[in-house]
Scaffold this active site. Sequence first.
Site, PDB file in Angstrom:
ATOM      1  N   HIS A   1       1.303  -1.314   0.487  1.00 17.92           N
ATOM      2  CA  HIS A   1       0.046   0.280  -0.004  1.00 17.92           C
ATOM      3  C   HIS A   1       1.227   1.133   0.122  1.00 17.92           C
ATOM      4  O   HIS A   1       0.180   2.490  -0.455  1.00 17.92           O
ATOM      5  CB  HIS A   1      -0.902   0.101   0.977  1.00 17.92           C
ATOM      6  CG  HIS A   1      -2.324  -0.767   1.227  1.00 17.92           C
ATOM      7  ND1 HIS A   1      -1.828  -2.532   2.067  1.00 17.92           N
ATOM      8  CD2 HIS A   1      -2.523  -1.272   0.462  1.00 17.92           C
ATOM      9  CE1 HIS A   1      -2.756  -2.768   2.363  1.00 17.92           C
ATOM     10  NE2 HIS A   1      -3.838  -2.968   1.137  1.00 17.92           N
TER      11      HIS A   1
ATOM     12  N   GLN B   1      -8.914  -7.099 -10.807  1.00 13.82           N
ATOM     13  CA  GLN B   1      -9.416  -5.845  -9.607  1.00 13.82           C
ATOM     14  C   GLN B   1      -9.240  -4.478 -11.212  1.00 13.82           C
ATOM     15  O   GLN B   1      -9.578  -4.358 -11.624  1.00 13.82           O
ATOM     16  CB  GLN B   1      -9.031  -5.318  -8.984  1.00 13.82           C
ATOM     17  CG  GLN B   1     -10.029  -4.333  -7.816  1.00 13.82           C
ATOM     18  CD  GLN B   1      -9.579  -4.410  -6.310  1.00 13.82           C
ATOM     19  OE1 GLN B   1     -10.665  -4.849  -6.010  1.00 13.82           O
ATOM     20  NE2 GLN B   1      -8.537  -3.444  -6.366  1.00 13.82           N
TER      21      GLN B   1
HETATM   22  O1  PAF Z   1      -8.261  -3.446  -3.829  1.00 16.47           O
HETATM   23  C1  PAF Z   1      -8.749  -3.345  -2.234  1.00 16.47           C
HETATM   24  O2  PAF Z   1      -8.167  -3.179  -1.248  1.00 16.47           O
HETATM   25  C2  PAF Z   1      -9.773  -3.234  -2.864  1.00 16.47           C
HETATM   26  O3  PAF Z   1     -10.994  -4.253  -3.548  1.00 16.47           O
HETATM   27  C3  PAF Z   1     -10.764  -2.189  -2.811  1.00 16.47           C
HETATM   28  C4  PAF Z   1     -10.236  -1.310  -3.998  1.00 16.47           C
HETATM   29  C5  PAF Z   1     -10.908  -0.617  -1.569  1.00 16.47           C
HETATM   30  C6  PAF Z   1     -12.585  -1.812  -3.538  1.00 16.47           C
HETATM   31  O4  PAF Z   1     -13.241  -1.645  -1.855  1.00 16.47           O
END
Ligand code: PAF
Length: 283
Positions: free
Chosen positions: A33, A155
């Site tokens: 992150h 995603q």
């Molecule tokens: O990747 C994540 O942490 C989640 O899927 C996100 C993009 C924050 C959406 O809740």
Amino acid sequence: MHVFTTIAELRAWRRQAGFVAFVPTMGNLHEGHISLCRAARAACDQAGGGKVVVSIFVNPLQFGQGEDYLTYPRTFEEDCAKLEAAGVDALFHPDVAALYPRVEQQYKVEPPAIQHELDGQFRPGHFRGVATVVTKLFNIVQPDSAMFGKKDYQQLKVIEGMVMDLDMPIAIVPVDTGRADDGLALSSRNGYLTADERAEAPRLYRNLAAIRTALQNGDSDFVKLTETARADLENHGWRVDYVEIRDQERLEHARPGDKALVILAAARLGRPRLIDNLELTLA
Ligand code: PAF
């Protein structure tokens, strides 16, 4: 760092923030992150200045029945300290009632058929939940760019397609997967691994890397390659959901001759379900 819990507060601040680079997360932050936050800062620098905004929200809409919504690790104090240290300007941390004030959230964002493949096959409704919450967060934060890790490759593709098809004026920035020294992709769910499972976990990455090497050496027997990886994982106690080779652009099944490929896998080791992927571009 500003911390906002309501949409109104965040919007009032955002109006005077100039360029905004946004990192949506579900918290329990790790180095992966923080690398998204660094990419956000770089986007601001490139724009001649701007603000980095992070959200922490564990989104109930993207968890299926029997998944870990209630037990998903919530580590707000530690997360705040990490974001402060990373020089983040603002954190949006709404509760469920702030984001979903109606008992039944009636409008949803429906991704196309790809939502039912790969992870979507094993997590029905997951990508609808992701697309819906990311749309809401985009509407609230109104970022100029947004950072998504390649770790969640499907995603990333769903979000890229959504932004394109729905004309959202946001640059999506893909960020490489952070890995431990032994190759294990960084993930909040690694925290569920026992010591023995943690020692075993890099096997997933090693199998993807072996497929990548074989492809680079000219092997195009995709079925044999993925079945070999599946068998190795299953022989070591994994329950494999999928190991697949797809094209990078549309995530369609790869065909011999395709150049830009991605190898994707998801498998359960004890309690946690781990996902990983490796991109490669053949000459
Ligand atoms: O990747 C994540 O942490 C989640 O899927 C996100 C993009 C924050 C959406 O809740």
